[in-house]
Design an enzyme around this catalytic site. Structure first.
Site, mmCIF file in Angstrom:
data_model
loop_
_atom_site.group_PDB
_atom_site.id
_atom_site.type_symbol
_atom_site.label_atom_id
_atom_site.label_comp_id
_atom_site.label_asym_id
_atom_site.label_seq_id
_atom_site.Cartn_x
_atom_site.Cartn_y
_atom_site.Cartn_z
ATOM 1 N N LYS A 119 0.788 -1.635 -0.162
ATOM 2 C CA LYS A 119 -0.242 -0.152 -0.197
ATOM 3 C C LYS A 119 0.875 1.625 -0.218
ATOM 4 O O LYS A 119 1.353 1.433 0.963
ATOM 5 C CB LYS A 119 -0.917 0.074 1.004
ATOM 6 C CG LYS A 119 -1.791 1.124 1.203
ATOM 7 C CD LYS A 119 -3.054 0.769 2.676
ATOM 8 C CE LYS A 119 -4.228 2.286 1.977
ATOM 9 N NZ LYS A 119 -3.815 3.380 2.085
ATOM 10 N N CYS A 418 13.264 37.380 24.269
ATOM 11 C CA CYS A 418 13.070 38.938 25.013
ATOM 12 C C CYS A 418 12.397 39.738 25.230
ATOM 13 O O CYS A 418 12.397 40.410 26.147
ATOM 14 C CB CYS A 418 12.293 39.609 23.903
ATOM 15 S SG CYS A 418 10.304 39.681 23.891
HETATM 16 ZN ZN LIG Z 1 9.321 37.907 22.668
#
Ligand SMILES: [Zn+2]
Length: 674
Positions: A119, A418
């Protein structure tokens, strides 16, 4: 009471399956494994068997798949291309054999011959030959109608454009349909994904998606580079051809120069067939293509005809699906990845382990609820699974292997890139700091990518460097990059620097639809971007669109509308857009270069409402576009014509109010043929 619960569950399953059908068939972007999907279908089939009164006519068990995509004309299959029932155990295969014997009135002691085939995990297609020439080919689509992908199929080198019988005596039948599976070999798949990674484009999840995506590209020249392959596995519609067994069909196909899988073989009863399935369960990594199971077919065509079909599958064939491959490994740590819209995804770093033929060292954990639900801790031994996908998943934790040193992973409060505070949105965590460096990198990569502004030479590695060096803060900064800044970077010669500056300059003139896509608005992909560009015509118009105005567009829902409004309301966004404009990036819809063949349609704008008899909405749109007209979703004073089918709704009233010309299907046809 249980009846009520079952009814609810049936409805829930139907809508779940419809959702995943769309993801799988229409968008080529599955969210669950085939195994999980099949379990949903099985549960639904079981419940519907218990409560036939709850089967809706549109239940996913009553039909084969989703409607075909709209980019290609559709072709009706002369014989429906039905799906195949799946099984997962030897016992189910024996039950299949007993069922056939019962239905055909064959004694239990007698043997039925089966052809057992690999298959192939690809895309089913139908190929039509007339007088030996390949004339058209289509995908399976919903089983009754598929996409006409003839042009793309012609690029597949394994498909002969003209049939050449090996032994000269045999005549070629006047009409001859061959069915088979288009697939992408593993090596070609890896190469394609490496190229995509290089260019910063999204990668395909598995070879099957890559094959499906490549087959549905509108540009056959690109399809031709994708190294698609074919294995033919049956003869469909035919005229003037007498065949007795399926094995003969395969030999016949092969004789005409079409590839047939070399491992297909005849087994004289179900036990031998099962044995062969088990053999291949062990050997499944051997070939250079993905196989996800075996297909067992009744060999005698006379018996096949006697057994016939259910509403969705032939009774003489069944597939035996392999269990997904799993391995045990240890989670060394959990890291966080920040996406282009700030979504923070946890990723498990694993002790490298061999899984499904490749070494695996990371697994996606999806989100933090998932970590809690599965109680995944750092240091845990886990079962990882790969079911045709590139990125493996953690199935579950081996709690018995815990020694107390495992650490619970805490949901982060700050963005790993950040350090900004993150917000929770549903199951996701998101960093909303517009100047987050991780997001900036992702966004710039997306902006420069092929689906968006298509800036050649601005790849992921270069973008990383440029952001880290402070040369790029956002994507608008791409347009102030100077050759002298670039030359100072690692592995950047004078020639490549000047090529890049040229590519950046050239990208300023992209169409509005590309720019809208490139902005990276949440939930807005290239298709939605086209719809928006078509309707608004300029970025300024789009930027001041209201939620209501957006929602009134065909194909734009409330979630997408909200994403767009929120995006343009942000001061940060407004600043970037001002910069893009000031730096000379085109923000208007470019005139299309279509030749207006029909002056009554060319340059005119149309809106379609209600149901048409002879055309689907997309087909009508296509006709209008090809004649140089434009199709819009909302009525305005500028609309030239409203085409009203049956049950037109409020657009008709609005058109009357605005004194817009109204066409019915007949007058529309008269207009296009004039
Ligand atoms: Zn960030």
């Amino acid at each position: 009471m249980t009846q009520l619960i079952n009814k609810k569950r049936i409805e829930q399953l139907q809508s779940l399956i419809r959702y995943h059908d769309r993801k799988y068939y229409v968008e080529n972007n599955p969210e669950i494994t085939d195994y999980e999907y099949d379990q949903l279908v099985k549960e639904l089939e079981h419940l519907e068997k218990l409560h036939p009164e709850f089967i809706a006519p549109d239940s996913p068990t009553r039909r084969v798949g989703e409607k075909p995509l709209t980019h290609f004309p559709t072709l009706e299959h002369k014989i429906p291309m039905l799906s195949i029932d799946n099984t997962y155990s030897e016992e189910e295969l024996r039950e299949f054999d007993r069922r056939i014997k019962r239905m055909a009135g064959i004694g239990n002691q007698q043997d039925i011959e089966y052809v057992v085939e690999l298959k192939i995990d690809g895309v089913a297609v139908s190929l039509f030959y007339e007088n030996g020439l390949f004339v058209k080919g289509a995908t399976r689509g919903d089983g009754f109608r598929g996409d006409d992908v003839t042009a793309n199929l012609k690029t597949v080198r394994q498909i002969p454009l003209k049939l050449e019988p090996l032994d000269g005596e045999r005549e070629i039948p006047p009409v001859f349909e061959i069915r088979g599976e288009i697939y992408m070999p593993n090596k070609a798949f890896q190469k394609l994904n490496e190229e995509k990674e290089e260019k910063g484009e999204p990668q395909f999840a598995n070879p099957r998606n890559a094959a499906a995506g490549s087959l549905k590209l509108l540009d056959p020249r690109i399809t031709a580079q994708r190294n698609l392959c074919l294995f033919a596995y049956s003869v469909g519609y035919r005229e003037g051809l007498e065949l007795m067994t399926h094995m003969q069909c395969l030999e016949y196909i092969q004789r005409f120069g079409l590839p047939v899988n070399p491992y297909n073989c005849l087994r004289k009863n179900i036990e031998e067939a099962i044995q062969y399935c088990n053999e291949w369960d062990m050997r499944r990594r051997e070939p250079d293509y993905m196989i996800d199971g075996m297909v067992i077919k009744v060999n005698s065509l006379t018996l096949q005809d006697r057994l016939g079909y259910t509403s969705k599958a032939p009774r003489w064939v069944i597939s035996y699906k392999f269990q997904p491959e799993q391995s045990v490994t240890k989670i060394e740590k959990i890291t966080l990845q920040v996406g282009k819209t700030g979504t923070i995804t946890p990723v498990a770093r694993l002790i490298p382990v061999l899984l499904a033929g490749t070494t695996v060292c990371r697994a996606t954990l999806h989100n933090f609820d998932e970590i809690r639900r599965k109680d995944i801790r750092i240091g845990d031994y886990v079962i990882v699974q790969k079911a045709g996908e590139i990125i493996p998943q953690v199935v579950h934790v081996l709690r018995e292997k815990r020694n107390g040193s495992e650490e619970v992973f805490h949901e982060p409060v700050n963005c790993p890139a950040c350090n900004n505070t993150v917000n929770r949105e549903g199951v996701y965590l998101r960093c909303h700091n517009p100047s987050c460096s991780a997001q900036a990198k992702r966004l710039i990569k997306f902006f420069a990518g092929r689906d968006a502004m298509d800036i050649e030479g601005l790849g992921p590695a270069l973008i990383e460097q440029l952001v880290d060096k402070g040369l790029l803060n956002d994507y608008a900064d791409i347009y102030i990059l100077k050759e002298e800044d670039l030359i100072q970077l690692e592995r950047m010669g004078k020639k490549s620097a000047s090529n890049l500056v040229y590519a950046v300059e050239e990208s300023k003139h992209r169409d509005l639809s590309r720019l809208i896509c490139a902005l990276g608005i949440q939930n807005v992909g290239s298709h939605t971007a086209e719809v928006l560009a078509e309707h608004f015509g300029s970025l300024d118009q789009l930027a001041c669109a209201t939620q209501n105005e957006l929602e009134s567009l065909y194909e734009i829902g409330p979630v997408v509308a909200k994403s767009i409004v929120t995006f343009f309301q942000s001061k940060h966004t407004q600043g970037i857009i001002e910069k893009l404009k000031a730096r000379g990036v085109n923000t208007r819809k470019l005139p299309t270069l279509r030749e207006g063949k029909n002056p009554k349609i060319s340059g005119k704008s149309f809106v379609i409402t209600g149901t048409l008899q002879k055309y689907s909405r997309k087909e009508a749109e296509e006709v209008i576009k090809n004649l140089g007209g434009r199709v819009l979703s909302g009525i305005s004073k500028k609309t030239d014509y409203l085409i009203a089918g049956e049950d037109p709704g409020s657009k008709l009233d609005r058109a009357k109010e605005l004194h817009i010309s109204i066409l019915n299907e007949e007058t529309f046809e008269a207009l296009i043929s004039s």
